[in-house]
Motif scaffolding. Structure first.
Motif, mmCIF file in Angstrom:
data_model
loop_
_atom_site.group_PDB
_atom_site.id
_atom_site.type_symbol
_atom_site.label_atom_id
_atom_site.label_comp_id
_atom_site.label_asym_id
_atom_site.label_seq_id
_atom_site.Cartn_x
_atom_site.Cartn_y
_atom_site.Cartn_z
ATOM 1 N N LEU A 3 -27.361 18.068 -31.391
ATOM 2 C CA LEU A 3 -26.305 17.251 -30.789
ATOM 3 C C LEU A 3 -26.584 15.761 -30.907
ATOM 4 C CD1 LEU A 3 -25.692 19.317 -27.534
ATOM 5 C CD2 LEU A 3 -24.501 19.459 -29.712
ATOM 6 N N SER A 4 -27.390 15.354 -31.869
ATOM 7 C CA SER A 4 -27.753 13.944 -31.995
ATOM 8 C C SER A 4 -26.558 13.060 -32.352
ATOM 9 C CB SER A 4 -28.867 13.766 -33.021
ATOM 10 O OG SER A 4 -28.445 14.244 -34.278
ATOM 11 N N ASP A 5 -25.532 13.607 -32.980
ATOM 12 C CA ASP A 5 -24.350 12.822 -33.366
ATOM 13 C C ASP A 5 -23.223 12.904 -32.338
ATOM 14 O OD1 ASP A 5 -25.662 12.181 -35.700
ATOM 15 O OD2 ASP A 5 -24.717 13.790 -36.861
ATOM 16 N N ALA A 6 -23.382 13.666 -31.281
ATOM 17 C CA ALA A 6 -22.305 13.853 -30.305
ATOM 18 C C ALA A 6 -22.357 12.772 -29.226
ATOM 19 C CB ALA A 6 -22.416 15.229 -29.660
ATOM 20 N N PRO A 7 -21.204 12.213 -28.851
ATOM 21 C CA PRO A 7 -21.182 11.270 -27.729
ATOM 22 C C PRO A 7 -21.488 11.996 -26.416
ATOM 23 C CG PRO A 7 -18.970 11.594 -28.639
ATOM 24 C CD PRO A 7 -19.910 12.376 -29.481
ATOM 25 N N ASP A 8 -21.923 11.237 -25.412
ATOM 26 C CA ASP A 8 -22.391 11.835 -24.153
ATOM 27 C C ASP A 8 -21.345 12.711 -23.471
ATOM 28 O OD1 ASP A 8 -24.896 10.785 -24.403
ATOM 29 O OD2 ASP A 8 -24.482 9.010 -23.179
ATOM 30 N N ASP A 9 -20.079 12.282 -23.428
ATOM 31 C CA ASP A 9 -19.060 13.091 -22.748
ATOM 32 C C ASP A 9 -18.825 14.411 -23.483
ATOM 33 O OD1 ASP A 9 -17.908 11.727 -24.888
ATOM 34 O OD2 ASP A 9 -15.901 11.760 -23.975
ATOM 35 N N GLN A 10 -18.858 14.403 -24.811
ATOM 36 C CA GLN A 10 -18.709 15.623 -25.595
ATOM 37 C C GLN A 10 -19.962 16.500 -25.499
ATOM 38 O OE1 GLN A 10 -15.932 16.621 -27.688
ATOM 39 N NE2 GLN A 10 -14.989 15.133 -26.311
ATOM 40 N N ARG A 11 -21.109 15.862 -25.438
ATOM 41 C CA ARG A 11 -22.385 16.594 -25.359
ATOM 42 C C ARG A 11 -22.427 17.483 -24.115
ATOM 43 N NH1 ARG A 11 -28.083 14.296 -26.744
ATOM 44 N NH2 ARG A 11 -26.715 13.015 -27.967
ATOM 45 N N ARG A 12 -21.978 16.957 -22.997
ATOM 46 C CA ARG A 12 -21.978 17.753 -21.755
ATOM 47 C C ARG A 12 -21.102 19.001 -21.890
ATOM 48 N NH1 ARG A 12 -21.322 12.510 -19.305
ATOM 49 N NH2 ARG A 12 -23.374 11.779 -18.677
ATOM 50 N N ARG A 13 -19.933 18.844 -22.473
ATOM 51 C CA ARG A 13 -19.031 19.980 -22.656
ATOM 52 C C ARG A 13 -19.628 21.004 -23.616
ATOM 53 N NH1 ARG A 13 -13.261 18.480 -24.302
ATOM 54 N NH2 ARG A 13 -12.919 20.630 -23.660
ATOM 55 N N ILE A 14 -20.258 20.533 -24.692
ATOM 56 C CA ILE A 14 -20.862 21.427 -25.681
ATOM 57 C C ILE A 14 -22.030 22.191 -25.056
ATOM 58 C CG2 ILE A 14 -22.106 21.533 -27.869
ATOM 59 C CD1 ILE A 14 -20.468 18.978 -28.661
ATOM 60 N N VAL A 15 -22.862 21.485 -24.300
ATOM 61 C CA VAL A 15 -24.011 22.132 -23.651
ATOM 62 C C VAL A 15 -23.530 23.152 -22.625
ATOM 63 C CG1 VAL A 15 -25.966 21.742 -22.117
ATOM 64 C CG2 VAL A 15 -25.651 20.284 -24.105
#
Length: 135
Positions: free
Chosen positions: A81-93
Motif C-alpha cells: 500500500l505504499s502508493d495509496a493515500p491515507d484515506d484510501q489505505r484505511r478502507r483497503i486495510v
C-alpha cells in the motif's frame, strides 16, 4: 427360598428354558440385510504446497478486487500500500482485515506491506527483532 434367591429370580432378564443356540434369535431379528449408508467417512484434505504467491500494489479502494480474487482462490497475497493515500489505505486495510478474518490470516509486515495467508498455510518468522504484528 431366601430373599436373595427371590430377587435373583425376578431380575433374570431371560427365560432359562429358551435355547439361544438354536438360531431362533438370529432368524427372528436379522432376516433383512441393512443397506450400507451412502455417506462416506470424514477425511482431511491434503494441504496444498504453495506454488505461487501474489504481490499486488493497490493505490485506491477500487483495486481491492485484484487481490481479493487471488486470496479467495487459496493463494497467499502480499499487499503493498505504499502508493495509496491515507484515506484510501484505511478502507483497503479494513477490507483486507475482513477478508483475512473470514478466510485466513492478515499479517502486517511493515507500515506499507501486509500479508494475507489462507488457513492452510503456516507462517513462521526467524531473525525478527520483535514479534510480527498480527492484526
Amino acid at each position: 427360598m431366601g430373599i436373595f434367591d427371590r430377587i435373583t429370580a425376578k431380575a433374570t432378564p431371560y427365560d432359562e428354558d429358551f435355547d439361544y443356540d438354536e438360531g431362533q434369535y438370529e432368524d427372528e431379528y436379522y432376516e433383512e440385510e441393512v443397506p450400507e449408508s451412502p455417506v462416506s467417512p470424514v477425511r482431511s484434505l491434503p494441504t496444498p504446497e504453495v506454488a505461487r504467491i501474489v504481490t499486488v500494489w493497490v493505490d485506491n479502494y477500487n483495486a481491492v478486487e485484484d487481490f481479493a480474487k487471488e486470496f479467495r482462490n487459496g493463494l497467499p497475497v502480499i499487499l503493498n500500500l505504499s502508493d495509496a493515500p491515507d484515506d484510501q489505505r484505511r478502507r483497503i486495510v479494513d477490507f483486507a482485515l475482513g477478508l483475512g478474518y473470514g478466510m485466513g490470516y492478515f499479517n502486517q509486515i511493515s507500515d506499507d506491506v501486509f500479508l494475507l495467508t489462507p488457513r492452510s498455510i503456516e507462517l513462521e518468522s526467524y531473525g525478527h527483532k520483535g514479534p510480527i504484528k498480527f492484526l
